[in-house]
Design an enzyme around this catalytic site. Sequence first.
Site, mmCIF file in Angstrom:
data_model
loop_
_atom_site.group_PDB
_atom_site.id
_atom_site.type_symbol
_atom_site.label_atom_id
_atom_site.label_comp_id
_atom_site.label_asym_id
_atom_site.label_seq_id
_atom_site.Cartn_x
_atom_site.Cartn_y
_atom_site.Cartn_z
ATOM 1 N N SER A 1 -32.466 -0.153 53.840
ATOM 2 C CA SER A 1 -33.396 -0.178 52.695
ATOM 3 C C SER A 1 -32.757 0.602 51.548
ATOM 4 O O SER A 1 -31.759 1.317 51.760
ATOM 5 C CB SER A 1 -34.696 0.490 53.142
ATOM 6 O OG SER A 1 -35.430 1.006 52.064
ATOM 7 N N TYR B 1 -40.413 6.515 56.834
ATOM 8 C CA TYR B 1 -39.658 5.273 56.615
ATOM 9 C C TYR B 1 -38.251 5.599 56.113
ATOM 10 O O TYR B 1 -37.254 5.077 56.635
ATOM 11 C CB TYR B 1 -40.424 4.416 55.595
ATOM 12 C CG TYR B 1 -39.819 3.074 55.277
ATOM 13 C CD1 TYR B 1 -40.043 1.978 56.105
ATOM 14 C CD2 TYR B 1 -39.044 2.880 54.135
ATOM 15 C CE1 TYR B 1 -39.511 0.726 55.801
ATOM 16 C CE2 TYR B 1 -38.514 1.638 53.824
ATOM 17 C CZ TYR B 1 -38.743 0.563 54.656
ATOM 18 O OH TYR B 1 -38.225 -0.666 54.355
HETATM 19 P P1 NDP Z 1 -42.723 -8.094 56.914
HETATM 20 O O1 NDP Z 1 -43.910 -7.204 57.125
HETATM 21 O O2 NDP Z 1 -42.903 -9.423 56.277
HETATM 22 O O3 NDP Z 1 -41.948 -8.307 58.271
HETATM 23 C C1 NDP Z 1 -41.874 -7.336 59.277
HETATM 24 C C2 NDP Z 1 -41.499 -8.028 60.552
HETATM 25 O O4 NDP Z 1 -41.346 -7.050 61.588
HETATM 26 C C3 NDP Z 1 -42.555 -9.020 61.007
HETATM 27 O O5 NDP Z 1 -41.882 -10.171 61.451
HETATM 28 C C4 NDP Z 1 -43.257 -8.313 62.159
HETATM 29 O O6 NDP Z 1 -43.741 -9.279 63.075
HETATM 30 C C5 NDP Z 1 -42.096 -7.492 62.720
HETATM 31 N N1 NDP Z 1 -42.536 -6.307 63.448
HETATM 32 C C6 NDP Z 1 -43.248 -5.247 62.990
HETATM 33 N N2 NDP Z 1 -43.481 -4.375 63.975
HETATM 34 C C7 NDP Z 1 -42.911 -4.897 65.093
HETATM 35 C C8 NDP Z 1 -42.824 -4.468 66.434
HETATM 36 N N3 NDP Z 1 -43.397 -3.326 66.860
HETATM 37 N N4 NDP Z 1 -42.165 -5.236 67.312
HETATM 38 C C9 NDP Z 1 -41.596 -6.399 66.927
HETATM 39 N N5 NDP Z 1 -41.637 -6.860 65.654
HETATM 40 C C10 NDP Z 1 -42.299 -6.124 64.764
HETATM 41 O O7 NDP Z 1 -41.721 -7.183 56.059
HETATM 42 P P2 NDP Z 1 -40.269 -7.443 55.468
HETATM 43 O O8 NDP Z 1 -39.798 -8.799 55.717
HETATM 44 O O9 NDP Z 1 -40.305 -6.911 54.101
HETATM 45 O O10 NDP Z 1 -39.431 -6.398 56.335
HETATM 46 C C11 NDP Z 1 -38.362 -6.765 57.185
HETATM 47 C C12 NDP Z 1 -37.375 -5.624 57.233
HETATM 48 O O11 NDP Z 1 -36.827 -5.432 55.935
HETATM 49 C C13 NDP Z 1 -37.992 -4.286 57.641
HETATM 50 O O12 NDP Z 1 -37.084 -3.577 58.455
HETATM 51 C C14 NDP Z 1 -38.175 -3.577 56.301
HETATM 52 O O13 NDP Z 1 -38.190 -2.196 56.445
HETATM 53 C C15 NDP Z 1 -36.954 -4.072 55.575
HETATM 54 N N6 NDP Z 1 -36.987 -3.931 54.126
HETATM 55 C C16 NDP Z 1 -37.916 -4.582 53.355
HETATM 56 C C17 NDP Z 1 -37.889 -4.454 51.972
HETATM 57 C C18 NDP Z 1 -38.843 -5.156 51.067
HETATM 58 O O14 NDP Z 1 -38.829 -4.883 49.851
HETATM 59 N N7 NDP Z 1 -39.674 -6.064 51.535
HETATM 60 C C19 NDP Z 1 -36.896 -3.598 51.318
HETATM 61 C C20 NDP Z 1 -35.993 -2.957 52.218
HETATM 62 C C21 NDP Z 1 -36.034 -3.132 53.561
HETATM 63 P P3 NDP Z 1 -45.042 -9.043 64.003
HETATM 64 O O15 NDP Z 1 -46.046 -8.323 63.169
HETATM 65 O O16 NDP Z 1 -45.442 -10.417 64.421
HETATM 66 O O17 NDP Z 1 -44.550 -8.236 65.172
#
Ligand code: NDP
Length: 254
Positions: free
Chosen positions: A146, A159
């Site tokens: 991130s 985070y």
């Molecule tokens: P989303 O909330 O759209 O996606 C998060 C994903 O993680 C979902 O598919 C969710 O699926 C899964 N997830 C969450 N908790 C668990 C768990 N305990 N076990 C398995 N899967 C899990 O967010 P983003 O797409 O934005 O985030 C994806 C990654 O990118 C993250 O690591 C985030 O920190 C990172 N990121 C995002 C940024 C942004 O601006 N959006 C910027 C920088 C980094 P489900 O709930 O079905 O389990």
Amino acid sequence: MADNLFDLSGKVALITGGNGGIGLGIATGLANAGAAVIIAARDAEKNQRAVESLKRIGARAAALAVDVQDEASIKTMVGQAAQTFGSIGILVNNAGISVAKAPEKYSLEEWQRVININLTGVFLCSREVHPHLRAAGGGKIINIGSMTSIFGHPRVASYSSSKGAVVQLSKSLALAWAKDNIQVNAILPGWINTDLTAGIKQLPDYYSSITARIPQNRWGEPGDLAGTAVFLASRASDYVTGIALPVDGGYSCM
Ligand code: NDP
């Protein structure tokens, strides 16, 4: 025929949290480059919808249930993933959450939940996939960091701690597993429109103050991560390991 360094035909990619947002953007990119993709997350309906969208572009795709907070769940999921298409060559550790509040307001449970999913989950998935990559003669691990891998943020202390550590974990795994021909790198997304950041859209002044701070003057979309993921998943990056590559419209230059 020309040798395409970015071709992922015959490769199998496992993407945690691949059922939406950045994970699905990356899964789609890897599938378009020829990989078979397995997405692994908790929400079965979302998993199914994501598999359908991947199949619509002609991909071999499957979904598995996992909670990356749970070691036993990860072990089961990785075992199933190795059976699904016969191997694993690429792991994308993308699953992540955030809890936004002032640090003095965090409960221990909130602190630990973020660290467990965003950091310990990356370690455990990598550890479980390692023997499969080694058995295949090598492979690729891509960890999602991130901007808070670089910068602090007053409302996401857990985070940012987890995302800073993901970069150091990536470097350590890169060193440990170079002998196994496994390249481990991190992608540092900038501000990307997904469910995770949807709340910020409800705060128009804050949303546009962020946009104004991005040199390319727009938020990213999940598809903006696809090209870098294909590079780090492919032979094109065979001599690249331990790096943390921002994909941020220039945000981290400022
Ligand atoms: P989303 O909330 O759209 O996606 C998060 C994903 O993680 C979902 O598919 C969710 O699926 C899964 N997830 C969450 N908790 C668990 C768990 N305990 N076990 C398995 N899967 C899990 O967010 P983003 O797409 O934005 O985030 C994806 C990654 O990118 C993250 O690591 C985030 O920190 C990172 N990121 C995002 C940024 C942004 O601006 N959006 C910027 C920088 C980094 P489900 O709930 O079905 O389990």
